[in-house]
Scaffold this motif. Structure first.
Motif, mmCIF file in Angstrom:
data_model
loop_
_atom_site.group_PDB
_atom_site.id
_atom_site.type_symbol
_atom_site.label_atom_id
_atom_site.label_comp_id
_atom_site.label_asym_id
_atom_site.label_seq_id
_atom_site.Cartn_x
_atom_site.Cartn_y
_atom_site.Cartn_z
ATOM 1 N N CYS A 347 -38.005 -12.099 18.040
ATOM 2 C CA CYS A 347 -38.171 -12.340 19.474
ATOM 3 C C CYS A 347 -37.441 -13.627 19.889
ATOM 4 O O CYS A 347 -36.710 -13.642 20.888
ATOM 5 N N LEU A 348 -37.626 -14.685 19.124
ATOM 6 C CA LEU A 348 -36.964 -15.956 19.433
ATOM 7 C C LEU A 348 -35.444 -15.793 19.413
ATOM 8 O O LEU A 348 -34.744 -16.288 20.310
ATOM 9 N N ALA A 349 -34.934 -15.085 18.402
ATOM 10 C CA ALA A 349 -33.490 -14.888 18.303
ATOM 11 C C ALA A 349 -32.963 -14.079 19.484
ATOM 12 O O ALA A 349 -31.913 -14.402 20.051
ATOM 13 N N VAL A 350 -33.687 -13.024 19.888
ATOM 14 C CA VAL A 350 -33.264 -12.203 21.023
ATOM 15 C C VAL A 350 -33.241 -13.020 22.306
ATOM 16 O O VAL A 350 -32.283 -12.950 23.103
ATOM 17 N N VAL A 351 -34.273 -13.827 22.532
ATOM 18 C CA VAL A 351 -34.344 -14.671 23.733
ATOM 19 C C VAL A 351 -33.189 -15.669 23.756
ATOM 20 O O VAL A 351 -32.538 -15.876 24.795
ATOM 21 N N LEU A 352 -32.914 -16.290 22.626
ATOM 22 C CA LEU A 352 -31.814 -17.258 22.553
ATOM 23 C C LEU A 352 -30.470 -16.583 22.827
ATOM 24 O O LEU A 352 -29.611 -17.158 23.503
ATOM 25 N N VAL A 353 -30.295 -15.373 22.310
ATOM 26 C CA VAL A 353 -29.038 -14.653 22.530
ATOM 27 C C VAL A 353 -28.884 -14.283 24.005
ATOM 28 O O VAL A 353 -27.804 -14.448 24.597
ATOM 29 N N ILE A 354 -29.964 -13.807 24.641
ATOM 30 C CA ILE A 354 -29.905 -13.465 26.075
ATOM 31 C C ILE A 354 -29.576 -14.695 26.908
ATOM 32 O O ILE A 354 -28.696 -14.664 27.785
ATOM 33 N N CYS A 355 -30.265 -15.797 26.630
ATOM 34 C CA CYS A 355 -30.035 -17.028 27.388
ATOM 35 C C CYS A 355 -28.649 -17.613 27.102
ATOM 36 O O CYS A 355 -27.996 -18.160 28.004
#
Length: 604
Positions: A347-355
């Protein structure tokens, strides 16, 4: 093992479980491709031809035909390919090379598991800009909405996918129906797109566009992302229902790509092609389509997350990865698991990639490298297996597919300076963990000084005659009775702990995906027994339940814990992993009231 039959219900379920990722690729593929090349009718037909033949060769031939013919117990995936290849190899060097290749393939799939939810959700949210009044919506707001959807998706994982899975199939069936109908309707407006079924149009595009035509392949491959799910998810739905579903999905995808191309011929400057196509056809149904689109991307992400949990479980069971705490979200389906640490790290990795990327077309620059790497590794394994099995026809075909995969992989190297390095970075994290952990296991085992069986039995018999055993049964975990672990020697001889009945329990994982067998035999000394448990790498092993079934009620269960002393950076990293990872008491569901960890100091 009996294969599931082809029924409408199984085909629809396969659409929901297997084809979410590849089914949502029409949202962004053409929009991204035409950021690299001119918008002429010749280019439109050339790109469409490349897409159709990519789906035909890299999904239908590579996965649906060749890879799915290589199964074990009905299961597929990288670990299955490795287990099929290992017995055919004669040298240790080849086995090590194949194992490393499998590690890389697993890591690439995990890296892909970060980018796929990010690009799918972000692309769906960007469809809001075609709604009147939202055309000028700030990119930061759209990225924020995508983050909110992603966080909500990962928050629901603990509850399991069982309830949501019931609607996966029908929703995706509706999604593919909409894709097919909209594509067919648009196709009638420009029927010349049917010429793209001729592969010459794709080859002509590459030949006349030089280096640009070659690099365009790095975006064309986006149409096939998720194709590996046909093979990886074989064990969930069975080969025949997946192949039947792929026939339907392939037709829907091709019709939609043709429809989008026909729309582009009439509206060459369109950016978000699929959304613009639907908006032009049925403006009143555009918002319901957006809701369906978002549902489809959530299903695609959910399927990938569940698949990653399965890959992690396989890796832990085969000692490739350290143990993580596993929760079983369904009493009926043991394949439905939840791994809290992995879930929130993802989840953290996905959020960082989106941002970090903010827009789907920028994120597409990082997408594709991991996919083509994984496809190439699958093709290499297939060539290897078919050659060693002396199947020249399939070997030659697999070699041709492997060469094609290499071409796509080389084209994707163009993306490295434009964000493609993220695929490498994301895959490097699990690969580093695998390499450090497997190296540490070998190093610790090499430095352990086990007691030989003959010496142990003599000392055990002598101690039993001399001392009065403790009432009850004790269980000791070990790999083999041939070499007795130091912690057992320490417990019995140094601490003088001997029970009336001592059972040496070993748990071995087979290269079969399923199957659970156990056997209790009397040992070569009075008061000593051997309990052997053999389980497939996808099998959930509940030691407490197995012991109860065997009529064993242990008073104490002992297992070894290594206390690692080192000044070496690599060994320190392994020691940190061991400290942070939960013990196999949780993984093998042992009764905690009876468990005792015995510490052995190891210097690395």
């Amino acid at each position: 093992m009996e294969q599931p039959r082809i029924t409408p219900a199984n085909v629809i379920k396969s659409m929901g479980l297997v084809f979410g990722d590849i089914g949502t690729s029409p949202i962004y593929t053409l929009a991204v491709v035409f950021m690299l090349t001119g918008r002429t009718e010749a280019h439109f037909l050339g790109i469409l031809s490349l897409i159709v033949w990519t789906l035909l060769l890299l999904v239908t031939v590579e996965y649906a035909w060749l890879a799915m013919s290589l199964s074990k117990g009905g299961e597929g995936g990288t670990i299955v390919l490795l287990s099929l290849l290992r017995p055919l190899l004669r040298s240790g060097r080849s086995a090590r090379a194949a194992t490393l290749l499998a590690y890389v393939g697993i890591s690439l799939l995990m890296g892909d598991g970060v980018i796929t939810p990010a690009i799918s959700i972000l692309s769906a949210v960007e469809g809001l800009t075609l709604i009147p009044g939202l055309a000028a919506a700030p990119r930061a707001v759209l990225a924020g909405l995508a983050v909110a959807v992603a966080v909500a998706l990962f928050s629901l994982q603990r509850r399991g996918s069982g309830a949501l899975a019931a609607v996966f199939g029908p929703v995706m069936a509706l999604w593919f129906a909409v894709l097919a109908v909209s594509g067919l309707a648009a196709l009638t407006q420009a029927p010349q797109v049917l010429k793209a079924l001729n592969p010459w149009y794709g080859l002509d595009f590459i030949l006349h566009n030089g280096l640009t035509g070659f690099f365009v392949l790095s975006e064309v491959i986006l149409c096939a992302t998720g194709g590996e799910a046909l093979y990886a998810d074989m064990g969930h739905m069975g080969r025949r229902p997946i192949l039947a579903a792929w026939g339907v999905v392939f037709c829907a995808l091709v019709l939609n790509y043709m429809g989008q191309t026909a729309f582009l011929i009439r509206n060459p400057q369109t950016d978000n092609v699929l959304f613009a196509l639907i908006h032009s056809q049925t403006p009143l149904l555009y918002i319901p389509f957006l809701a369906l689109c978002l549902l489809a991307t959530v299903i695609a992400s959910q399927s990938l997350i569940s698949g990653l949990f399965s890959i992690m479980y396989q890796s832990m069971a085969t000692h490739i990865m350290p143990l993580f705490k596993v929760d079983y979200t369904s009493p009926e389906m043991h394949s439905q698991i939840y791994i809290n640490t992995v879930n929130w790290a993802l989840c953290l990795a996905v959020v960082l990639v989106i941002c970090g990327f903010g827009e789907s077309h920028r994120l597409a620059a990082a997408y594709g490298l991991a996919v083509t790497g994984s496809m190439t590794i699958t093709a290499v394994f297939m060539v290897w297996i078919f050659r060693l099995r002396r199947q020249p026809g399939r070997c030659a075909l697999a070699l041709g597919i492997c060469a094609l995969d290499v071409v796509y992989l080389l084209a994707n190297f163009y993306k490295l300076p434009h964000g493609g390095y993220w695929s490498v970075v994301l895959a490097a994290a699990p690969l580093s963990l695998i390499l450090v952990y497997t190296w540490g296991q070998r190093a610790v085992y090499a430095r352990m000084r086990p007691m030989r069986q003959g010496v142990f039995l003599a000392a055990f018999t002598a101690l039993r005659r001399k001392n009065r055993p403790i009432r009850g049964t004790a269980i000791f975990f070990l790999r083999s009775l041939e070499a007795i672990s130091p912690y057992i020697v320490k417990t019995i001889f140094m601490n003088g702990i001997m029970y009336e009945r001592s059972i040496m329990l070993s748990v071995t994982r087979t290269f079969e995906p399923l199957g659970l067998e156990w056997r209790l035999t009397a040992g070569p000394a009075p008061g000593l027994s051997v309990f052997e448990v053999s389980a497939g790498y996808m099998e959930v092993v509940d030691i407490a339940a197995i012991l109860a079934a065997a009529g064993i009620r242990p008073r104490a269960i002992f297992y070894g814990v290594e206390d690692i002393i080192t000044n070496r950076p690599l060994a320190r990293a392994y020691a940190l992993i061991k400290r942070l990872a939960p013990s196999f008491v949780q993984f093998y569901k042992l009764p905690t009231h009876a468990v005792h960890g015995v510490v052995s100091r190891v210097t690395l």
